[in-house]
Design a protein around this motif. Structure first.
Motif, PDB file in Angstrom:
ATOM      1  N   SER A   1       0.846  -1.193   0.000  1.00 52.92           N
ATOM      2  CA  SER A   1       0.000   0.000   0.000  1.00 52.92           C
ATOM      3  C   SER A   1       0.886   1.248   0.000  1.00 52.92           C
ATOM      4  O   SER A   1       2.102   1.178   0.242  1.00 52.92           O
ATOM      5  CB  SER A   1      -0.907   0.001   1.225  1.00 52.92           C
ATOM      6  N   ASN A   2       0.260   2.393  -0.259  1.00 48.01           N
ATOM      7  CA  ASN A   2       1.023   3.646  -0.271  1.00 48.01           C
ATOM      8  C   ASN A   2       1.635   3.940   1.093  1.00 48.01           C
ATOM      9  O   ASN A   2       2.780   4.391   1.183  1.00 48.01           O
ATOM     10  CB  ASN A   2       0.120   4.810  -0.692  1.00 48.01           C
ATOM     11  N   GLU A   3       0.885   3.669   2.158  1.00 48.60           N
ATOM     12  CA  GLU A   3       1.394   3.927   3.502  1.00 48.60           C
ATOM     13  C   GLU A   3       2.586   3.026   3.822  1.00 48.60           C
ATOM     14  O   GLU A   3       3.575   3.466   4.405  1.00 48.60           O
ATOM     15  CB  GLU A   3       0.294   3.723   4.550  1.00 48.60           C
ATOM     16  N   ALA A   4       2.472   1.769   3.415  1.00 49.90           N
ATOM     17  CA  ALA A   4       3.578   0.835   3.658  1.00 49.90           C
ATOM     18  C   ALA A   4       4.803   1.231   2.844  1.00 49.90           C
ATOM     19  O   ALA A   4       5.937   1.128   3.327  1.00 49.90           O
ATOM     20  CB  ALA A   4       3.149  -0.590   3.319  1.00 49.90           C
TER      21      ALA A   4
ATOM     22  N   LEU B   1       5.605   4.299   1.883  1.00 54.22           N
ATOM     23  CA  LEU B   1       6.195   5.491   2.497  1.00 54.22           C
ATOM     24  C   LEU B   1       6.986   5.131   3.752  1.00 54.22           C
ATOM     25  O   LEU B   1       8.072   5.673   3.985  1.00 54.22           O
ATOM     26  CB  LEU B   1       5.104   6.507   2.831  1.00 54.22           C
ATOM     27  N   LYS B   2       6.464   4.208   4.549  1.00 54.18           N
ATOM     28  CA  LYS B   2       7.183   3.768   5.747  1.00 54.18           C
ATOM     29  C   LYS B   2       8.470   3.041   5.364  1.00 54.18           C
ATOM     30  O   LYS B   2       9.528   3.273   5.963  1.00 54.18           O
ATOM     31  CB  LYS B   2       6.287   2.850   6.579  1.00 54.18           C
TER      32      LYS B   2
END
Length: 87
Positions: free
Chosen positions: A10-13, A15-16
């Motif tokens: 995912s985008n959040e993963a 970015l992290k």
């Protein structure tokens, strides 16, 4: 444990993962640079002995890890940019 492919994250993963990889790559590059400078100073001060040669090999041995992290970071940035264009 098998890691996920970049395309499946995912985008959040992403970015992290990007933030973590940037931090690890920066720290590794900094530590390798410091070690290389220390080896040069040790070689100048005490001459080329077994200790300075052995310590001098370490930065060059760990450089492939730095390049792998760098390429992984470029792939993450490319994937994030492609997702920004789609959305």
């Amino acid at each position: 444990m098998k890691s996920q492919k970049i395309e499946e994250m995912s985008n959040e993963a992403l970015l992290k993962h990007k933030k973590t990889t940037q931090l690890a790559t920066g720290m590794l590059a900094g530590m390798l640079s410091v070690l290389l400078v220390m080896v040069v100073l040790l070689a100048i001060k005490k001459g080329l002995d077994a200790t300075s040669i052995a310590l001098g090999v370490i930065p060059f041995a760990l450089m492939p890890i730095l390049f792998l992290n760098w390429n992984n970071l470029k792939a993450i940035k490319k994937e994030l940019n492609s997702r920004q264009n789609v959305v």
